[in-house]
Design an enzyme around this catalytic site. Structure first.
Site, PDB file in Angstrom:
ATOM      1  N   GLY A  11      21.100   3.443  39.719  1.00  0.00           N
ATOM      2  CA  GLY A  11      20.300   4.270  38.806  1.00  0.00           C
ATOM      3  C   GLY A  11      19.156   4.929  39.563  1.00  0.00           C
ATOM      4  O   GLY A  11      18.533   4.299  40.410  1.00  0.00           O
ATOM      5  N   ARG A  72      26.958   5.286  40.909  1.00  0.00           N
ATOM      6  CA  ARG A  72      27.406   3.895  40.999  1.00  0.00           C
ATOM      7  C   ARG A  72      28.878   3.996  41.407  1.00  0.00           C
ATOM      8  O   ARG A  72      29.730   4.276  40.567  1.00  0.00           O
ATOM      9  CB  ARG A  72      27.270   3.184  39.647  1.00  0.00           C
ATOM     10  CG  ARG A  72      25.844   3.184  39.098  1.00  0.00           C
ATOM     11  CD  ARG A  72      25.762   2.353  37.835  1.00  0.00           C
ATOM     12  NE  ARG A  72      24.554   2.653  37.076  1.00  0.00           N
ATOM     13  CZ  ARG A  72      23.366   2.094  37.288  1.00  0.00           C
ATOM     14  NH1 ARG A  72      23.225   1.229  38.257  1.00  0.00           N
ATOM     15  NH2 ARG A  72      22.325   2.412  36.544  1.00  0.00           N
ATOM     16  N   ASP A 103      19.915  -3.926  43.033  1.00  0.00           N
ATOM     17  CA  ASP A 103      20.675  -5.086  43.515  1.00  0.00           C
ATOM     18  C   ASP A 103      22.151  -4.776  43.792  1.00  0.00           C
ATOM     19  O   ASP A 103      22.713  -5.241  44.778  1.00  0.00           O
ATOM     20  CB  ASP A 103      20.485  -6.296  42.594  1.00  0.00           C
ATOM     21  CG  ASP A 103      21.273  -6.182  41.312  1.00  0.00           C
ATOM     22  OD1 ASP A 103      21.306  -5.079  40.746  1.00  0.00           O
ATOM     23  OD2 ASP A 103      21.842  -7.193  40.879  1.00  0.00           O
ATOM     24  N   THR A 126      14.536   0.880  41.847  1.00  0.00           N
ATOM     25  CA  THR A 126      15.033   0.623  40.483  1.00  0.00           C
ATOM     26  C   THR A 126      13.834   0.490  39.559  1.00  0.00           C
ATOM     27  O   THR A 126      12.827  -0.097  39.946  1.00  0.00           O
ATOM     28  CB  THR A 126      15.895  -0.660  40.403  1.00  0.00           C
ATOM     29  OG1 THR A 126      16.029  -1.038  39.017  1.00  0.00           O
ATOM     30  CG2 THR A 126      15.277  -1.843  41.129  1.00  0.00           C
ATOM     31  N   ASP A 128      13.758  -1.366  37.079  1.00  0.00           N
ATOM     32  CA  ASP A 128      13.794  -2.683  36.434  1.00  0.00           C
ATOM     33  C   ASP A 128      12.883  -3.738  37.053  1.00  0.00           C
ATOM     34  O   ASP A 128      12.592  -4.761  36.428  1.00  0.00           O
ATOM     35  CB  ASP A 128      15.224  -3.228  36.408  1.00  0.00           C
ATOM     36  CG  ASP A 128      16.123  -2.443  35.466  1.00  0.00           C
ATOM     37  OD1 ASP A 128      15.594  -1.627  34.700  1.00  0.00           O
ATOM     38  OD2 ASP A 128      17.343  -2.649  35.496  1.00  0.00           O
ATOM     39  N   ASP A 130      13.585  -5.895  39.231  1.00  0.00           N
ATOM     40  CA  ASP A 130      14.278  -7.193  39.181  1.00  0.00           C
ATOM     41  C   ASP A 130      14.782  -7.656  40.547  1.00  0.00           C
ATOM     42  O   ASP A 130      15.834  -8.283  40.642  1.00  0.00           O
ATOM     43  CB  ASP A 130      15.431  -7.130  38.161  1.00  0.00           C
ATOM     44  CG  ASP A 130      16.440  -6.047  38.496  1.00  0.00           C
ATOM     45  OD1 ASP A 130      16.156  -5.205  39.362  1.00  0.00           O
ATOM     46  OD2 ASP A 130      17.523  -6.045  37.890  1.00  0.00           O
ATOM     47  N   ARG A 155       2.500   4.036  17.863  1.00  0.00           N
ATOM     48  CA  ARG A 155       1.441   3.255  17.187  1.00  0.00           C
ATOM     49  C   ARG A 155       0.741   4.120  16.130  1.00  0.00           C
ATOM     50  O   ARG A 155       0.441   3.650  15.034  1.00  0.00           O
ATOM     51  CB  ARG A 155       0.449   2.767  18.246  1.00  0.00           C
ATOM     52  CG  ARG A 155      -0.761   2.059  17.730  1.00  0.00           C
ATOM     53  CD  ARG A 155      -0.510   0.626  17.372  1.00  0.00           C
ATOM     54  NE  ARG A 155      -0.296  -0.236  18.515  1.00  0.00           N
ATOM     55  CZ  ARG A 155       0.031  -1.523  18.417  1.00  0.00           C
ATOM     56  NH1 ARG A 155       0.207  -2.073  17.229  1.00  0.00           N
ATOM     57  NH2 ARG A 155       0.211  -2.264  19.478  1.00  0.00           N
ATOM     58  N   ARG A 172      18.455  -4.278  31.901  1.00  0.00           N
ATOM     59  CA  ARG A 172      19.758  -4.866  31.595  1.00  0.00           C
ATOM     60  C   ARG A 172      19.733  -6.383  31.756  1.00  0.00           C
ATOM     61  O   ARG A 172      20.275  -7.121  30.978  1.00  0.00           O
ATOM     62  CB  ARG A 172      20.789  -4.249  32.542  1.00  0.00           C
ATOM     63  CG  ARG A 172      22.203  -4.423  32.161  1.00  0.00           C
ATOM     64  CD  ARG A 172      23.111  -3.680  33.123  1.00  0.00           C
ATOM     65  NE  ARG A 172      22.457  -3.393  34.403  1.00  0.00           N
ATOM     66  CZ  ARG A 172      22.789  -2.413  35.216  1.00  0.00           C
ATOM     67  NH1 ARG A 172      23.750  -1.598  34.890  1.00  0.00           N
ATOM     68  NH2 ARG A 172      22.176  -2.233  36.360  1.00  0.00           N
TER      69      ARG A 172
END
Ligand code: F6P
Length: 322
Positions: A11, A72, A103, A126, A128, A130, A155, A172
Site C-alpha cells: 500500500g 501487491r 511487512d 506503511t 499502519d 505495524d 464531532r 488490517r
C-alpha cells in the site's frame, strides 16, 4: 557500491516520495548510480525501470503517493516470479537494493534474498505503523493527522444532533491508527484487533455515559473482530435503541495527502541511512527510528506483528474520555 535499485511496494503511504528522493540524492552524492523499478516487484519481474538522478526526484518531497507507483505483486509469490526478479537484478549488475514497503514487502525481500546475492535494505513504508524496529513508519503520522481532521469535523455534526458516530479507520492487523487518533480527537471509545471482546465492553460502557453527553465518537480499526463500523453501529442500535447512530468509513483518504513535516524528515533520515547501510555492507535489515536514533532490524524480526497495544495509553484514553 556502484549501482543500486529502488522500489516501493504494498500500500502506498505519504512520505514514500520523500524517502525515494533521499535515497536517490544520497546515492548521487556518493557517486552511486540509481534506478527505480515501477509498480513494486512487478516492475522488477518485468524489468520496467527508470533512471533516477538528482533532477528526477525534484519537486516530490511534499507529494503523497509514490512516483515509482506500487503494487501487491501476486507473481512475486511464485518461484518463477522470484527467479525473474533475480535475473533483472543480475542484468543491471546491481550491488544494492532499497525496498520501501510494509511487512508483506519485507517478507518478499527475504524470499528474494534466496535467489540473489544483492544486498537489500528496507525502509518502513506503511500507514499502519505495524512493524517492529521503528517508532513511526513512513505514512503513519500523516494518516493519523488525516483521521484527526476528519473526526474533528464529525464531532461538530455529532454534537449538533446528539449522535453517536462510529468511525472506521485503517489497520488490517493493528489498532495503532485507531489508538493515537482517538487520543488526539478525544474519542469516547476505540475497538482494536489487539483487544478481545471489546464490543461487549463498549455496549456496557455506553449505558454508563452521562445523559447530557452530546457527541460520542467510537473509533473502530478495520481489523477489529467486531467486523467493521457498520456491524458495530447495528449492534449498538440493538442494545441502545434510543441513541441515534451514524457511520463514517474513512477508507483510502487516509493513504493520501501531503506528508506532514515529521513524515518528510523521518522519511529523509531513513532513505539517507538506507544508502549508508548498503555502503557498510548491511543486508536484510530495515532502517527504523527509535527514540530519535537510527536502528537496523532484521526483516525477520521487523515483520513479526506487534500483538500488544500500549495498555497505559489505553487506560489514559479511558480516563480522559470518561
Ligand atoms: O497496509 C496498509 C493498509 O492501509 C491496511 O490498513 C489496509 O487494510 C490495506 O492497506 C488496504 O489496502 P488496499 O486497498 O490497497 O489493498
Amino acid at each position: 557500491m556502484k549501482k543500486i535499485g529502488i522500489l516501493t511496494s504494498g500500500g502506498d503511504s505519504p512520505g514514500m516520495n520523500a524517502c525515494i528522493r533521499s535515497v536517490v540524492r544520497t546515492a548521487c552524492y556518493f557517486n552511486i548510480q540509481c534506478i527505480g523499478f515501477i509498480r513494486g516487484y512487478d516492475g522488477l519481474i518485468d524489468n520496467q525501470y527508470i533512471e533516477l538522478n538528482r533532477r528526477a526526484v525534484s519537486g516530490i518531497i511534499h507529494r503523497g503517493g509514490t512516483i515509482l507507483k506500487t503494487a501487491r505483486s501476486e507473481r512475486f509469490r511464485t518461484i518463477e516470479g522470484l527467479k525473474q526478479a533475480a535475473n533483472t537484478i543480475a542484468l543491471h549488475q546491481l550491488d544494492g537494493f532499497v525496498i520501501i514497503g510494509g511487512d508483506g514487502s519485507f517478507k518478499g525481500a527475504i524470499e528474494l534474498a534466496q535467489h540473489t546475492s544483492v544486498k537489500i535494505v528496507g525502509c518502513p513504508g506503511t500507514i499502519d505503523n505495524d512493524l517492529i524496529g521503528t517508532d513511526f513508519t513512513i505514512g503513519y503520522d500523516t494518516a493519523i493527522n488525516t483521521v484527526v481532521e476528519a473526526v474533528d469535523k464529525l464531532r461538530d455534526t455529532a454534537e449538533s444532533h446528539d449522535r453517536i458516530f462510529v468511525v472506521e479507520v485503517m489497520g488490517r492487523d493493528a489498532g495503532l491508527i485507531a489508538l493515537r487518533s482517538a487520543i488526539a480527537s478525544g474519542a469516547e471509545a476505540i475497538l482494536v484487533p489487539e483487544i478481545k471482546n471489546d464490543l461487549d465492553t463498549l455496549i456496557k460502557k455506553i449505558s454508563s455515559w452521562r445523559k447530557d453527553k452530546s457527541s460520542k465518537i467510537i473509533i473502530v480499526a478495520e481489523g477489529d473482530e467486531s467486523g467493521g463500523a457498520y456491524k458495530v453501529a447495528e449492534i449498538v442500535k440493538q442494545h441502545h435503541p434510543l441513541h441515534d447512530v451514524r457511520v463514517t468509513v474513512l477508507g483510502h483518504i487516509q493513504r493520501g495527502g501531503n506528508p506532514t513535516c515529521m513524515e518528510r524528515v523521518n522519511a529523509s533520515i531513513m532513505g539517507y541511512h538506507a544508502v549508508k547501510a548498503l555502503m557498510e555492507g548491511k543486508h536484510q535489515v530495515m532502517v527504523g527510528i527509535i527514540d530519535k536514533k537510527v536502528h537496523y532490524t532484521p526483516f525477520e524480526k521487523a515483520t513479526k506483528h506487534i500483538q500488544e497495544i500500549n495498555p497505559e495509553l489505553l487506560q489514559m484514553l479511558e480516563i480522559l474520555s470518561s
